[in-house]
Design a protein around this motif. Sequence first.
Motif, short mmCIF file in Angstrom:
data_model
loop_
_atom_site.label_atom_id
_atom_site.label_comp_id
_atom_site.label_asym_id
_atom_site.label_seq_id
_atom_site.Cartn_x
_atom_site.Cartn_y
_atom_site.Cartn_z
N VAL A 2 -2.88 9.66 4.76
CA VAL A 2 -1.51 8.89 4.63
C VAL A 2 -0.82 9.14 5.97
O VAL A 2 -0.54 10.39 6.37
CB VAL A 2 -0.44 9.20 3.56
N VAL A 3 -0.38 8.00 6.96
CA VAL A 3 0.38 8.48 7.95
C VAL A 3 1.52 8.06 7.85
O VAL A 3 1.96 6.94 7.11
CB VAL A 3 -0.10 7.25 9.12
N ALA A 4 2.73 9.04 8.25
CA ALA A 4 4.07 8.74 7.97
C ALA A 4 4.82 9.09 9.35
O ALA A 4 4.23 9.90 10.11
CB ALA A 4 4.43 9.60 6.72
N PRO A 63 -3.62 14.59 4.43
CA PRO A 63 -4.80 14.12 3.71
C PRO A 63 -4.39 13.76 2.11
O PRO A 63 -3.27 14.36 1.73
CB PRO A 63 -5.49 15.55 3.67
N MET A 64 -4.94 12.83 1.73
CA MET A 64 -4.60 12.55 0.34
C MET A 64 -4.63 13.65 -0.82
O MET A 64 -3.76 13.63 -1.42
CB MET A 64 -5.98 11.49 -0.32
N ALA A 65 -5.41 14.46 -0.66
CA ALA A 65 -5.32 15.86 -1.26
C ALA A 65 -4.12 16.60 -1.35
O ALA A 65 -3.81 17.24 -2.14
CB ALA A 65 -6.56 16.77 -0.76
N ASP A 66 -3.39 16.30 -0.09
CA ASP A 66 -2.07 17.04 -0.17
C ASP A 66 -0.83 16.01 -0.23
O ASP A 66 0.10 16.55 -0.14
CB ASP A 66 -1.99 17.80 1.19
N PHE A 67 -1.02 14.82 -0.38
CA PHE A 67 -0.04 14.04 -0.40
C PHE A 67 0.79 14.00 -1.61
O PHE A 67 1.74 14.20 -1.73
CB PHE A 67 -0.67 12.69 -0.15
N ASN A 82 9.47 21.91 -9.80
CA ASN A 82 10.45 20.91 -9.42
C ASN A 82 9.55 19.47 -9.61
O ASN A 82 9.21 18.91 -8.56
CB ASN A 82 10.65 21.33 -8.06
N PRO A 83 9.40 18.99 -10.70
CA PRO A 83 8.71 17.75 -10.79
C PRO A 83 9.43 16.55 -10.48
O PRO A 83 8.86 15.53 -10.30
CB PRO A 83 8.60 17.81 -12.59
N GLN A 84 10.60 16.78 -9.97
CA GLN A 84 11.53 15.64 -9.56
C GLN A 84 10.86 15.08 -8.37
O GLN A 84 11.20 13.82 -7.90
CB GLN A 84 13.01 15.80 -9.47
N VAL A 85 10.18 15.99 -7.65
CA VAL A 85 9.47 15.67 -6.41
C VAL A 85 8.08 15.46 -6.68
O VAL A 85 7.15 16.00 -7.07
CB VAL A 85 9.46 16.99 -5.45
N ASP A 86 7.63 13.91 -6.25
CA ASP A 86 6.28 13.49 -6.74
C ASP A 86 5.30 13.97 -5.35
O ASP A 86 4.00 13.97 -5.74
CB ASP A 86 6.40 11.71 -6.87
N SER A 87 5.87 13.75 -4.27
CA SER A 87 4.81 13.86 -3.18
C SER A 87 5.31 14.96 -2.00
O SER A 87 6.46 15.19 -2.19
CB SER A 87 4.62 12.53 -2.39
N ASN A 88 4.66 15.18 -1.22
CA ASN A 88 4.84 15.99 -0.19
C ASN A 88 5.43 15.10 1.24
O ASN A 88 5.54 15.84 2.30
CB ASN A 88 3.62 16.69 0.35
N ASN A 114 0.89 -1.11 0.11
CA ASN A 114 -0.02 -0.09 -0.18
C ASN A 114 0.93 1.16 -0.12
O ASN A 114 0.45 2.28 -0.71
CB ASN A 114 -1.05 -0.04 1.31
N GLY A 115 1.79 1.17 0.85
CA GLY A 115 2.84 2.30 0.81
C GLY A 115 3.38 2.55 -0.48
O GLY A 115 3.69 3.87 -1.02
N GLY A 116 3.95 1.51 -0.86
CA GLY A 116 4.64 1.63 -2.32
C GLY A 116 3.82 1.91 -3.41
O GLY A 116 3.96 2.73 -4.44
N ASN A 117 2.44 1.58 -3.37
CA ASN A 117 1.51 2.05 -4.53
C ASN A 117 1.54 3.55 -4.56
O ASN A 117 1.47 4.06 -5.63
CB ASN A 117 0.39 1.44 -3.98
N LEU A 118 1.40 4.15 -3.54
CA LEU A 118 1.24 5.64 -3.36
C LEU A 118 2.63 6.21 -4.06
O LEU A 118 2.68 7.46 -4.43
CB LEU A 118 1.17 6.03 -2.11
N LEU A 119 3.57 5.72 -3.69
CA LEU A 119 5.03 6.18 -4.12
C LEU A 119 5.58 5.78 -5.51
O LEU A 119 6.45 6.20 -6.01
CB LEU A 119 6.07 5.97 -3.05
#
Lengths: 165, 744, 329
Positions: C176-178, C188-192, C199-205, C109-114
Amino acid sequence: MEKNTPSPIQKESIMLTINGTVHRLEVEVWTTLLDLLRERLKLTGTKKGCDQGQCGACTVLLDGQRINSCLTLAVMHDGSEITTIEGLAQNGKLNPVQQAFIDRDAFQCGYCTPGQICSAIGLIQEGKAKTKAEVRELMSGNLCRCGAYTHITEVVLEALERSRT
Amino acid sequence: MAATKNGEARNRVDGYQKVTGQAKYAGEWQPPGLLHGVVLNSTIAKGKILHIETEKALQLDGVLQVFTHENRPPLAHYDKSYQDLDAPPGTPFRPLFDNKILFNMQPIALVVAESLELARYAASLVTVNYEKKQHEVDFEKQLQHAFIPKDYKAVAPPEPWGSPAEAYHDAKHRLSATYTHPSQHHHPMEPHASTVLWEENGRITVYDKIQGALNSQKYLMGVFGLAQEDVRVLSPFVGGAFGSGLRPQYQLFLATMAALELRCSVRVVLSRPQMFSFGHRPKTHQRFSLAASEDGQLQAMIQEVYGETSRFEDYSENVISWPLVLYNCANASLSYKLVGLDVYTPLDMRAPGGASGIFALECAMDELAYQVGMNPLDFRLKNYAEKDQFEDKPFSSKELRECFRQGAEKFGWKNRPNQPRTMQEGHELIGWGLANGAWEANQKPAHAKAVLAVDGKLTVSSATADIGTGTYTIMSQVAAETMGLELEQVTFKLGDSSLPKAPLEGGSATASSVGSAVREACRQLGKKLLELAQEVDGSPLKDIPFWEVEMEAGQLRLKKDPTKAMALTDILHQNQKDSLAATIDSQPSEEQDNYAIYSHSAVFVEVRVDEALGTVRVSRMVNAIAGGRILNPKTAKSQILGGMVWGVGMALEEESVMDTHYGRFINHDLAGYHIPVNADLQELDVIFVEEEDDIVNPIGAKGLGEVGNVAVAPAIVNAIFHATGKRFRDLPVTVDKILENDEV
Amino acid sequence: MKPFSYQKVMGITEAVSDLKEKNQSYIIAGGTNLLDLMKVHVMQPQHLIDINGLKLHDISERDGGGLHLGALASNAQTAYHPLVEGRYPLLSQAILAGASAQLRNKATNGGNLLQRTRCSYFYDNSTSCNKREPESGCAALHGYNRDHAILGHSEHCIATHPSDMAVALAALEARVVATGPDGARSIPMADFHRLPSNNPQVDSNLEAEELITGIQLPPEGFAEHYAYLKVRDRASYSFALVSVAVGLRMEGNTILKARVALGGVAHKPWRVPGAEELLEGKEADRENFKVLSEAYLTGSEAFKHNKFKIKLAKQTLVRALMQASNLKL
């Protein structure tokens, strides 16, 4: 030429039970389970069709579950049990799914076949597919360029029927 | 006299090896001390290499060599030495020959190391400086520079028949439309691989992925100046090829070069992205102008073809004969020009030419049928070719009418409203379409050897291949049947350059060519057995000519009195022989020259189109085949089913996308290049109609590798028209095209 | 692959401190996307932290009625878990629409998001890609961009996020809990996931030193009225051209609450909360759904090869909403 670089990669000791046989191995950490099987252990029944998780030819059963062996490192599976196509026949007798692949001509070139068979066995154990449409969907992770899908689906449906009775 | 009854449905004789993982393919042999080669490919499409920096790779412990054009061994110089048995006219590509880059993903270095992972890593350390030149890979842009090649590899366009332009102009119903399909790649599930076993005496044994071991052997002899006895090529199992194995590919060259230089065994396996770096089905652009009279009689057929080729070889294929093989029309003209691009030379891919030409022809015929206002089936029957107009010959056999009849009945064609866009279920528009097709069924010269051992085991051999087509099985069946033995008593050997000569396994010619050779070798053996039998004291077969005996149940016996018999093994025993052999050089009969020899198909398809989502589902297909005598209905059906799956791929999914900026196929993996998955296929039916043909060859069989494919894509596209009322002339018909085609 | 060191960790703290301290270190869990990218040298970790020994596999009920999905639970375990199937069938369907059975057995599940984008140029080192190599340019912009974004893209990157699961999680408003060096937080998923911007090299927050430990699903799972509709180039085992996740709370034919997310169209699952509100209190009918679909695609901008996606997204939205509200044609 004088070499000035030692082996670039870390090695780790692991134990794997493959087709019932315990292997204690020192593996380079960058070796995938697929390459370990094929190159090191000479179990070339597990096929490399793409090495990218896009074809399913490398499907094996890892602790009973079907996975793509090209997308996992051998070092990550210390203590695991792996079943490959070479481990399906018992005492010289083919697994019924293997026999059904022959009887229904569910292959041509044979290259995707070990992956299809391992995948079919994994599917049957999962117990999620009931209908023809579900079998087709849940066998879609195994490409067959010869186009034996019709017969593969028949084999799996027949095996499901058998497993219910 | 040809055998008439279909053969028995038997399991594949190599099935056990394939379902247990014991079947070993080219990249799976592991001689001691095996080294692994990884290929580095160019990242530009045209220009030259200024420098390759290999130092970092070479410094790694376990890396033995990095071969480039700078340090390669001396190689043959003349084109002829590189020309393999399937080479089109031109100058074959020579790997590592010099610093010139002719196409993107050109192999430019081979890194050889002790392990695969190390070789891959080392390859990533090699850096290359290029001098780039402007490449041209945009087919549409280059159309204006299309040229007529000096030589056509396949069929050269003939002179026109009648007055096509006038007839077109004067006809009541006219259609003029352009049909296109993109480049496509073969993608057998087994990537191309070669393992070269180096022996102390300098000889090599090569396991290669090839559709004819003799082709690889010839190539290696030519390029590396090897004597025939110094190189043996084996290909006992080939994990699919579909044409990609007709020509030796560059991994064979590189692995062999490295093995000879390093005096070690070397294996080179291409990656999936590298499977985009050599031959492919050429993109074509076809303009069809068809005309018919008011009552639907064809008046003119004009086909103008443009096909892709490389800058160094003129690849062409048979795109243009089909209108006049399938239909009867007094006025016709066929033309074919090539468009040179900075790409690798195209390569025969399942039904080369036929898949392209019949797609366009059958879509155009469907369009014209609607203009005339006829049911597409009736329109085809009205213009049915009673003889092959292209070569002006009668057909050796042609049961296409029966294909139409049986296929239509099985499919339920008579319930089809001719009006498009009239059937719907839920969100899906339903359409029924059809097409017909043909494929050459020629016999080529082939050799075979049959050896009967005193234990009753028969071994038959020929240097052909089994790429999944069932060669092992059907040849064993032909031999068993000819010799009156059980299938289990027969072993067929193939995929070995030391065996009797066979043609390349392609073009659906193997069953016919090698099958005939096998039969003749077995009959020759039978004659020799009869001679031996007659030398035995008290022989019941004394003074009997061969035509009066038969081989049945392991015996040689008199046809009219089967009690007068000798067991085959007894004949050897009593002559104190361990075995007896016969070798044959089988040639097509001269009579065949007087006939057009084709297999035929009629394909009926149901599609379901969800217009809002742009998706097309092929829910039902019936493929009725006239393929002569069917040697093994089980493996034959698999051949046809495979062809149907390919049709779905061609019609709806497959496209090698050229990025014109980089000059590179950009969707270069199996996530980007879609081939059909299991869920894409639903109900598929195959019918083999009875077809007797005693001209085609002594066994009466026609090949089945391509005929099951050729008419499938157009039948699907025609069904999409019937569902939606919209014509799609550019393959594949993907979601975007369904959504963007708003005109009804 | 480039050489790397490898360490199996047995605790979250250890994993997080390794992430922080070891240069170019990456977490490996299922590995189904990371190894693929390592093979083509797009990702070049110097250190891999194997977290499969961590106890992050559970799927359990949370106080207050929600559900916790362990980061290491496989996609298959999650999709087929009775609590997920029963209460969040939207999530279950979305997961099963992705990849293949084999991949879902291994992918977490974690990997799917990343997972990273499937943009062909990202995967091909010989081309320009700002996500792979910042400042090198975006080859897709003027190249083959049929699969690319129509919303939220920038001149630096037009890639899409390939996950199906994430689209459903966005519609479900999961968190998402980190855990990082400073402790745990939930996003929140909306902000994940984030938009590419410059800076598209960064996928997520997710911070570089943070480890996903789980996903929290809120109590409302829309089990009565939901749809996950994915349009793709073949029937299975391919990424979405467009996908739509819909959850509706309804009373009779009236929509009380709508949650909608689009996949395959942007660098992240695409939600337009203001557009969702347009449906509140409205009847479930085609016209109202069309209004929402127009609002969802406001500001969309297509490229040479993906113009169809705008229309496709709208039509798929309408269809999914119809399915979720059990409306026929």
